[in-house]
Scaffold this motif. Structure first.
Motif, mmCIF file in Angstrom:
data_model
loop_
_atom_site.group_PDB
_atom_site.id
_atom_site.type_symbol
_atom_site.label_atom_id
_atom_site.label_comp_id
_atom_site.label_asym_id
_atom_site.label_seq_id
_atom_site.Cartn_x
_atom_site.Cartn_y
_atom_site.Cartn_z
ATOM 1 N N ASN A 190 0.855 -1.182 0.000
ATOM 2 C CA ASN A 190 0.000 0.000 0.000
ATOM 3 C C ASN A 190 0.896 1.238 0.000
ATOM 4 O O ASN A 190 1.630 1.469 0.969
ATOM 5 N N PRO A 191 0.878 2.061 -1.049
ATOM 6 C CA PRO A 191 1.787 3.209 -1.104
ATOM 7 C C PRO A 191 1.534 4.243 -0.012
ATOM 8 O O PRO A 191 2.415 5.054 0.283
ATOM 9 N N ALA A 192 0.353 4.211 0.595
ATOM 10 C CA ALA A 192 0.053 5.164 1.663
ATOM 11 C C ALA A 192 0.665 4.740 2.995
ATOM 12 O O ALA A 192 1.012 5.584 3.829
ATOM 13 N N THR A 193 0.812 3.421 3.185
ATOM 14 C CA THR A 193 1.310 2.917 4.468
ATOM 15 C C THR A 193 2.581 2.083 4.345
ATOM 16 O O THR A 193 3.269 1.849 5.343
ATOM 17 N N ASN A 194 2.878 1.605 3.150
ATOM 18 C CA ASN A 194 3.990 0.691 2.866
ATOM 19 C C ASN A 194 3.804 -0.691 3.490
ATOM 20 O O ASN A 194 4.749 -1.475 3.585
ATOM 21 N N GLU A 195 2.579 -1.009 3.876
ATOM 22 C CA GLU A 195 2.275 -2.347 4.379
ATOM 23 C C GLU A 195 2.068 -3.279 3.190
ATOM 24 O O GLU A 195 1.403 -2.914 2.217
ATOM 25 N N THR A 196 2.639 -4.457 3.252
ATOM 26 C CA THR A 196 2.533 -5.429 2.174
ATOM 27 C C THR A 196 1.211 -6.189 2.272
ATOM 28 O O THR A 196 0.369 -5.893 3.120
ATOM 29 N N SER A 197 1.081 -7.197 1.434
ATOM 30 C CA SER A 197 -0.118 -8.046 1.465
ATOM 31 C C SER A 197 -0.167 -8.930 2.702
ATOM 32 O O SER A 197 -1.183 -9.556 2.980
ATOM 33 N N VAL A 198 0.921 -9.001 3.453
ATOM 34 C CA VAL A 198 0.940 -9.699 4.745
ATOM 35 C C VAL A 198 0.778 -8.648 5.833
ATOM 36 O O VAL A 198 1.665 -7.806 6.020
ATOM 37 N N PRO A 199 -0.331 -8.628 6.558
ATOM 38 C CA PRO A 199 -0.562 -7.599 7.574
ATOM 39 C C PRO A 199 0.569 -7.533 8.599
ATOM 40 O O PRO A 199 1.035 -8.559 9.099
ATOM 41 N N GLY A 200 1.022 -6.320 8.863
ATOM 42 C CA GLY A 200 2.079 -6.122 9.846
ATOM 43 C C GLY A 200 3.481 -6.196 9.289
ATOM 44 O O GLY A 200 4.450 -5.934 10.011
ATOM 45 N N LEU A 201 3.611 -6.530 8.013
ATOM 46 C CA LEU A 201 4.916 -6.625 7.364
ATOM 47 C C LEU A 201 5.031 -5.478 6.354
ATOM 48 O O LEU A 201 4.233 -5.367 5.429
ATOM 49 N N TYR A 202 6.038 -4.642 6.545
ATOM 50 C CA TYR A 202 6.196 -3.424 5.759
ATOM 51 C C TYR A 202 7.501 -3.463 4.954
ATOM 52 O O TYR A 202 8.426 -4.214 5.264
ATOM 53 N N VAL A 203 7.567 -2.612 3.927
ATOM 54 C CA VAL A 203 8.784 -2.482 3.129
ATOM 55 C C VAL A 203 9.158 -1.003 3.031
ATOM 56 O O VAL A 203 8.288 -0.129 3.061
ATOM 57 N N ALA A 204 10.465 -0.740 2.907
ATOM 58 C CA ALA A 204 10.940 0.636 2.824
ATOM 59 C C ALA A 204 12.227 0.688 2.023
ATOM 60 O O ALA A 204 12.920 -0.318 1.852
ATOM 61 N N GLY A 205 12.563 1.889 1.534
ATOM 62 C CA GLY A 205 13.814 2.093 0.823
ATOM 63 C C GLY A 205 13.746 1.675 -0.624
ATOM 64 O O GLY A 205 12.674 1.582 -1.227
ATOM 65 N N HIS A 206 14.901 1.384 -1.209
ATOM 66 C CA HIS A 206 14.991 1.073 -2.640
ATOM 67 C C HIS A 206 14.398 -0.280 -3.000
ATOM 68 O O HIS A 206 14.320 -0.623 -4.176
ATOM 69 N N LEU A 207 14.003 -1.045 -2.011
ATOM 70 C CA LEU A 207 13.260 -2.271 -2.267
ATOM 71 C C LEU A 207 11.894 -1.944 -2.872
ATOM 72 O O LEU A 207 11.311 -2.741 -3.605
ATOM 73 N N THR A 208 11.387 -0.754 -2.583
ATOM 74 C CA THR A 208 10.083 -0.317 -3.055
ATOM 75 C C THR A 208 10.236 0.456 -4.369
ATOM 76 O O THR A 208 11.299 0.452 -4.986
ATOM 77 N N ARG A 209 9.193 1.147 -4.745
ATOM 78 C CA ARG A 209 9.244 1.969 -5.964
ATOM 79 C C ARG A 209 9.600 3.418 -5.662
ATOM 80 O O ARG A 209 9.564 4.263 -6.543
ATOM 81 N N GLU A 210 9.936 3.696 -4.415
ATOM 82 C CA GLU A 210 10.437 5.015 -4.018
ATOM 83 C C GLU A 210 11.951 4.993 -4.193
ATOM 84 O O GLU A 210 12.687 4.624 -3.287
ATOM 85 N N LEU A 211 12.432 5.384 -5.371
ATOM 86 C CA LEU A 211 13.838 5.181 -5.703
ATOM 87 C C LEU A 211 14.716 6.392 -5.415
ATOM 88 O O LEU A 211 15.939 6.309 -5.539
ATOM 89 N N HIS A 212 14.120 7.525 -5.067
ATOM 90 C CA HIS A 212 14.937 8.685 -4.735
ATOM 91 C C HIS A 212 15.517 8.500 -3.338
ATOM 92 O O HIS A 212 14.834 8.104 -2.404
ATOM 93 N N MET A 213 16.807 8.808 -3.196
ATOM 94 C CA MET A 213 17.510 8.579 -1.932
ATOM 95 C C MET A 213 16.841 9.298 -0.762
ATOM 96 O O MET A 213 16.796 8.785 0.352
ATOM 97 N N LYS A 214 16.303 10.470 -1.008
ATOM 98 C CA LYS A 214 15.693 11.242 0.075
ATOM 99 C C LYS A 214 14.537 10.480 0.727
ATOM 100 O O LYS A 214 14.331 10.569 1.945
ATOM 101 N N ASN A 215 13.798 9.735 -0.086
ATOM 102 C CA ASN A 215 12.664 8.995 0.462
ATOM 103 C C ASN A 215 13.096 7.897 1.433
ATOM 104 O O ASN A 215 12.309 7.455 2.269
ATOM 105 N N ALA A 216 14.352 7.460 1.305
ATOM 106 C CA ALA A 216 14.859 6.427 2.212
ATOM 107 C C ALA A 216 14.986 6.943 3.636
ATOM 108 O O ALA A 216 15.045 6.159 4.584
ATOM 109 N N THR A 217 15.044 8.279 3.812
ATOM 110 C CA THR A 217 15.141 8.846 5.153
ATOM 111 C C THR A 217 13.864 9.589 5.553
ATOM 112 O O THR A 217 13.836 10.250 6.582
ATOM 113 N N VAL A 218 12.822 9.477 4.748
ATOM 114 C CA VAL A 218 11.543 10.118 5.052
ATOM 115 C C VAL A 218 10.460 9.068 5.282
ATOM 116 O O VAL A 218 9.787 9.058 6.320
ATOM 117 N N VAL A 219 10.294 8.169 4.316
ATOM 118 C CA VAL A 219 9.223 7.175 4.394
ATOM 119 C C VAL A 219 9.348 6.249 5.604
ATOM 120 O O VAL A 219 8.351 5.987 6.289
#
Length: 332
Positions: free
Chosen positions: A283-312
């Motif tokens: 979910n791009p609003a929460t970064n929660e995956t299809s497994v509840p309680g399991l989230y993803v962050a950083g360049h693993l996601t589609r947020e590829l700008h470095m700044k987002n790695a320290t914001v999201v």
């Protein structure tokens, strides 16, 4: 003991998540398969980062490059290591990779190389470069082809082939040229201009492009446009052009700098849905995956700008803290 949060990966995104968890008073742990900021450690020696300090620092104003507006690889590594281990004392277990993540009831079991842990929530921030792209050429072997460029000096005076059309390949070709290597550069694009599908419409960065073209004008770099490497032999590589014609390019070694994809095997084994682009569904609003309680962050996601790695990641952790506080109050 059940932790509030386990963060997998100690790059900029993972470190930001850890700092946010510390500030929120969560009982957390970071697992990292290698060293702190390993992705940056794998940059070429002495390389300037594309990002400015405000885009990558954990605390505003705490990263101050000595020789320009952007930090070097070494400055960024020293910054992250110092902040994580001495100043913030983040709870990180380096060189302890996570091997599996399993949902068990309302929490997770995370198995590492050394122990088993329980956590209410998990954030996976393992970066976007886990699987380097291969040439897929006949004769391709690790002895002849490297997928990471570290430094140019060992290749001085040798014929070297660089394959790839991005800035990493261009920078490697330029570094090799500057130490006196005989450089051939193969790229699929017909010119150094940006492709129509490139979002930034910049292509090769101008501070790399211009000196590289000067090297080419002096005959120190031979640029093979609109080609791909189709075969690797003990002393050369076979390049094929868009017209189907081939040419032998002598080379002592090949750097295939074709980019990389994230390693999503840990997520897939945990039951996370993987999209056709090879990245997790979340979910791009929460970064929660299809497994509840399991989230993803950083360049693993589609947020590829470095700044987002320290914001999201900070946003994710703050939401987790609110949720855990609310559930605790409800349980009480």
């Amino acid at each position: 003991m059940t932790l509030d949060l386990i963060v997998i990966g100690a790059g900029p995104a993972g470190l930001t998540a850890a700092h946010a968890a510390q500030q929120a008073g969560l009982n957390y742990l970071v697992l990292e398969r290698a060293a702190i900021a390993q992705t940056i450690a794998e940059y070429p020696i002495g390389r300037l980062l594309f990002s400015t300090p405000n885009e990558i620092e954990l605390i505003p104003g705490t990263l101050q490059p000595k020789f320009g507006p952007k930090p070097t690889r070494e400055e960024a590594l020293a910054y992250y290591a110092r902040l994580a281990t001495r100043e913030l004392r983040l709870n990180i277990r380096a060189h302890e990779g996570a091997q599996s993540v399993l949902r068990v009831g309302d929490s997770f079991q995370v198995i590492s190389e050394k122990a088993a842990y329980q956590a209410r929530r998990v954030i996976v921030a393992t970066g976007g470069f886990g699987r380097p792209h291969r040439l897929k050429a006949r004769g391709e072997t690790p002895a002849r082809v490297s997928y990471r460029f570290v430094e140019a000096f060992p290749y001085a005076g040798q014929p070297i082939l660089v394959v790839g059309g991005g800035n990493s390949a261009a920078e490697a070709a330029l570094d090799l040229c500057r130490v006196g290597a005989q450089v051939a550069w193969s790229l699929r694009r017909p010119s150094l201009d940006p492709r129509p599908d490139e979002a930034d419409r910049v292509g090769i960065k101008p501070w790399v492009r211009e000196p590289l073209l000067e090297c080419a004008a002096r005959g120190e770099v031979t640029i093979h446009y609109a080609t791909e490497c189709v075969e690797v032999t003990p002393q050369a590589a076979l390049l094929q052009g868009a017209d189907g014609k081939t040419r032998d390019v002598p080379c002592a070694h090949i750097f295939a700098l074709l980019g990389a994809s994230p390693d999503v095997s840990l997520l897939a084994a945990a039951g996370v849905a993987i999209a056709p682009d090879g990245r997790p569904v979340y979910n791009p609003a929460t970064n929660e995956t299809s497994v509840p309680g399991l989230y993803v962050a950083g360049h693993l996601t589609r947020e590829l700008h470095m700044k987002n790695a320290t914001v999201v990641p900070r946003r994710i952790v703050e939401a987790i803290a609110r949720e855990l506080t609310r559930s605790g109050l409800e349980a009480g």
